[in-house]
Scaffold this motif. Structure first.
Motif, PDB file in Angstrom:
ATOM      1  N   LEU A 196       0.848  -1.187   0.000  1.00 23.36           N
ATOM      2  CA  LEU A 196       0.000   0.000   0.000  1.00 23.36           C
ATOM      3  C   LEU A 196       0.882   1.235   0.000  1.00 23.36           C
ATOM      4  CD1 LEU A 196      -2.731  -0.918   2.658  1.00 23.36           C
ATOM      5  CD2 LEU A 196      -2.895  -1.099   0.167  1.00 23.36           C
ATOM      6  N   GLN A 197       0.647   2.131  -0.944  1.00 27.23           N
ATOM      7  CA  GLN A 197       1.393   3.382  -0.949  1.00 27.23           C
ATOM      8  C   GLN A 197       0.693   4.366  -0.016  1.00 27.23           C
ATOM      9  OE1 GLN A 197       2.009   5.167  -4.784  1.00 27.23           O
ATOM     10  NE2 GLN A 197       3.612   6.531  -4.007  1.00 27.23           N
ATOM     11  N   GLY A 198       1.460   4.936   0.897  1.00 28.40           N
ATOM     12  CA  GLY A 198       0.864   5.869   1.836  1.00 28.40           C
ATOM     13  C   GLY A 198       1.879   6.326   2.862  1.00 28.40           C
ATOM     14  N   ASP A 199       1.384   7.004   3.866  1.00 32.56           N
ATOM     15  CA  ASP A 199       2.240   7.636   4.874  1.00 32.56           C
ATOM     16  C   ASP A 199       1.716   7.284   6.253  1.00 32.56           C
ATOM     17  OD1 ASP A 199       3.535   9.493   6.608  1.00 32.56           O
ATOM     18  OD2 ASP A 199       3.795  10.904   4.962  1.00 32.56           O
ATOM     19  N   ALA A 200       2.590   6.768   7.116  1.00 33.33           N
ATOM     20  CA  ALA A 200       2.192   6.379   8.469  1.00 33.33           C
ATOM     21  C   ALA A 200       1.747   7.567   9.316  1.00 33.33           C
ATOM     22  CB  ALA A 200       3.335   5.654   9.165  1.00 33.33           C
ATOM     23  N   CYS A 201       2.035   8.767   8.846  1.00 39.34           N
ATOM     24  CA  CYS A 201       1.606   9.969   9.571  1.00 39.34           C
ATOM     25  C   CYS A 201       0.244  10.476   9.091  1.00 39.34           C
ATOM     26  CB  CYS A 201       2.651  11.077   9.432  1.00 39.34           C
ATOM     27  SG  CYS A 201       4.217  10.691  10.254  1.00 39.34           S
ATOM     28  N   HIS A 202      -0.400   9.729   8.203  1.00 38.17           N
ATOM     29  CA  HIS A 202      -1.723  10.104   7.705  1.00 38.17           C
ATOM     30  C   HIS A 202      -2.771   9.134   8.247  1.00 38.17           C
ATOM     31  CE1 HIS A 202       0.152  12.252   3.951  1.00 38.17           C
ATOM     32  NE2 HIS A 202       0.334  12.909   5.088  1.00 38.17           N
ATOM     33  N   HIS A 203      -3.734   9.674   8.937  1.00 35.41           N
ATOM     34  CA  HIS A 203      -4.772   8.891   9.605  1.00 35.41           C
ATOM     35  C   HIS A 203      -5.435   7.888   8.672  1.00 35.41           C
ATOM     36  CE1 HIS A 203      -8.419   8.249  12.059  1.00 35.41           C
ATOM     37  NE2 HIS A 203      -9.088   8.450  10.950  1.00 35.41           N
ATOM     38  N   GLN A 204      -5.839   8.331   7.482  1.00 35.72           N
ATOM     39  CA  GLN A 204      -6.580   7.444   6.590  1.00 35.72           C
ATOM     40  C   GLN A 204      -5.713   6.320   6.044  1.00 35.72           C
ATOM     41  OE1 GLN A 204      -5.956  10.648   6.147  1.00 35.72           O
ATOM     42  NE2 GLN A 204      -5.481  11.175   4.005  1.00 35.72           N
ATOM     43  N   LEU A 225       9.673   2.096  12.000  1.00 37.76           N
ATOM     44  CA  LEU A 225       9.837   3.505  11.683  1.00 37.76           C
ATOM     45  C   LEU A 225      10.953   4.107  12.517  1.00 37.76           C
ATOM     46  CD1 LEU A 225       6.090   4.643  11.648  1.00 37.76           C
ATOM     47  CD2 LEU A 225       7.547   4.247   9.644  1.00 37.76           C
ATOM     48  N   GLY A 226      11.742   4.964  11.895  1.00 37.52           N
ATOM     49  CA  GLY A 226      12.774   5.702  12.619  1.00 37.52           C
ATOM     50  C   GLY A 226      12.313   7.127  12.878  1.00 37.52           C
ATOM     51  N   VAL A 239       8.445  11.981  12.983  1.00 32.27           N
ATOM     52  CA  VAL A 239       7.649  10.869  12.446  1.00 32.27           C
ATOM     53  C   VAL A 239       7.057  10.022  13.570  1.00 32.27           C
ATOM     54  CG1 VAL A 239       7.786   8.691  11.172  1.00 32.27           C
ATOM     55  CG2 VAL A 239       8.840  10.745  10.235  1.00 32.27           C
ATOM     56  N   LEU A 240       7.859   9.656  14.552  1.00 25.66           N
ATOM     57  CA  LEU A 240       7.379   8.765  15.612  1.00 25.66           C
ATOM     58  C   LEU A 240       6.266   9.402  16.432  1.00 25.66           C
ATOM     59  CD1 LEU A 240      10.580   7.059  17.040  1.00 25.66           C
ATOM     60  CD2 LEU A 240       8.797   6.051  15.627  1.00 25.66           C
ATOM     61  N   THR A 241       6.444  10.653  16.813  1.00 21.88           N
ATOM     62  CA  THR A 241       5.432  11.275  17.662  1.00 21.88           C
ATOM     63  C   THR A 241       4.180  11.657  16.876  1.00 21.88           C
ATOM     64  OG1 THR A 241       6.708  13.333  17.439  1.00 21.88           O
ATOM     65  CG2 THR A 241       6.948  12.110  19.487  1.00 21.88           C
ATOM     66  N   GLU A 242       4.291  11.762  15.566  1.00 19.25           N
ATOM     67  CA  GLU A 242       3.097  11.979  14.746  1.00 19.25           C
ATOM     68  C   GLU A 242       2.379  10.666  14.467  1.00 19.25           C
ATOM     69  OE1 GLU A 242       3.405  14.565  11.253  1.00 19.25           O
ATOM     70  OE2 GLU A 242       5.377  15.189  11.993  1.00 19.25           O
ATOM     71  N   ALA A 243       3.138   9.632  14.123  1.00 20.76           N
ATOM     72  CA  ALA A 243       2.535   8.373  13.702  1.00 20.76           C
ATOM     73  C   ALA A 243       1.990   7.547  14.862  1.00 20.76           C
ATOM     74  CB  ALA A 243       3.551   7.546  12.914  1.00 20.76           C
ATOM     75  N   THR A 244       2.673   7.565  16.007  1.00 21.29           N
ATOM     76  CA  THR A 244       2.302   6.658  17.092  1.00 21.29           C
ATOM     77  C   THR A 244       0.880   6.864  17.612  1.00 21.29           C
ATOM     78  OG1 THR A 244       4.621   6.381  17.723  1.00 21.29           O
ATOM     79  CG2 THR A 244       2.966   5.778  19.372  1.00 21.29           C
ATOM     80  N   LEU A 303       3.643   6.888  24.980  1.00 23.30           N
ATOM     81  CA  LEU A 303       2.323   6.732  24.365  1.00 23.30           C
ATOM     82  C   LEU A 303       1.893   5.271  24.356  1.00 23.30           C
ATOM     83  CD1 LEU A 303       2.758   9.199  21.373  1.00 23.30           C
ATOM     84  CD2 LEU A 303       1.075   9.449  23.212  1.00 23.30           C
ATOM     85  N   LEU A 304       2.807   4.379  24.042  1.00 22.52           N
ATOM     86  CA  LEU A 304       2.478   2.953  24.051  1.00 22.52           C
ATOM     87  C   LEU A 304       2.193   2.456  25.460  1.00 22.52           C
ATOM     88  CD1 LEU A 304       5.059   1.640  21.426  1.00 22.52           C
ATOM     89  CD2 LEU A 304       2.574   1.674  21.181  1.00 22.52           C
TER      90      LEU A 304
END
Length: 206
Positions: free
Chosen positions: A47-55, A71-72, A78-83, A140-141
């Motif tokens: 799947l093409q996409g971004d882990a920082c995008h909700h959808q 993810l690095g 990136v981590l604090t947005e995606a997690t 967060l985890l």
């Protein structure tokens, strides 16, 4: 088992992907650049996409049993947005198990009680930015209620899996100096398959 792998084009993630496919698991890989994936398999959904995008996170979780996030910090947030997006989406889809890659900096210090390794006065880090990102993701985890494990390698040179390494819950093994990319991927994959070390950071080193 059906894995969602994030960071599947990275050094560790690409090897985790290879192991999962070799063992005939179903794998969904959410990647920004699908052309960087060199594997082709009926078991693989790209799947093409971004882990920082909700959808994008939501559409990648259908039918998934376990999430493996490699993810690095990517030099940013990136981590604090995606997690938090990932935690919310996992709960929405009823997925509870997640294994992530962290850093040895967020393990407990043995010499300085109450401090993480990156916080100690004798740390050799020129910058703590990446460690602080990993710490926020860990916190967060911790608060998520999910069945999480964070694999925390020390110095991480390229190299194949030797299969002989030491691990410790929440601490770095004594005198641990390095661990190869191959063995980090091997351990991460094994933990995800066996549901080991739930609720722990795990230090890994030779």
């Amino acid at each position: 088992m059906h894995f969602l792998i994030l960071g599947a084009t990275g050094r560790v993630g690409s090897r985790v992907l290879e192991q999962a496919l070799a063992d005939h698991h179903r794998v969904t890989a959410l990647v920004r650049s699908p052309q960087k994936i060199n594997h082709s398999s009926e078991q693989l959904t790209l799947l093409q996409g971004d882990a920082c995008h909700h959808q994008d996170i939501h559409r990648s979780l259908g039918g998934v049993d376990t999430v493996i996030s490699c993810l690095g910090t990517d030099g940013g947030t990136v981590l604090t947005e995606a997690t938090p997006l990932l935690i919310a989406a996992m709960k929405s889809h009823g997925v509870s198990r997640i294994v992530t890659i962290g850093t040895a900096g967020i393990l407990q210090s043995k010499e300085h009680t109450g401090l993480l390794r990156y916080e100690t006065p004798d740390t050799r880090r020129s910058s703590t930015r990446a460690a602080e990102e990993h710490r926020k993701a860990w916190e967060l985890l911790q608060a998520s209620g999910l069945a999480w494990t964070i694999v925390c390698p020390t110095y991480l040179p390229d190299g194949e899996a030797l299969g002989t390494y030491r691990v410790a819950r929440d601490f770095l093994p004594d005198d641990g100096k390095s661990i190869s990319v191959g063995d980090t991927a091997d351990f991460t994959y094994r933990v995800a398959c066996a549901d080991e070390y739930i609720g722990h950071r795990v230090g890994i080193a030779y």
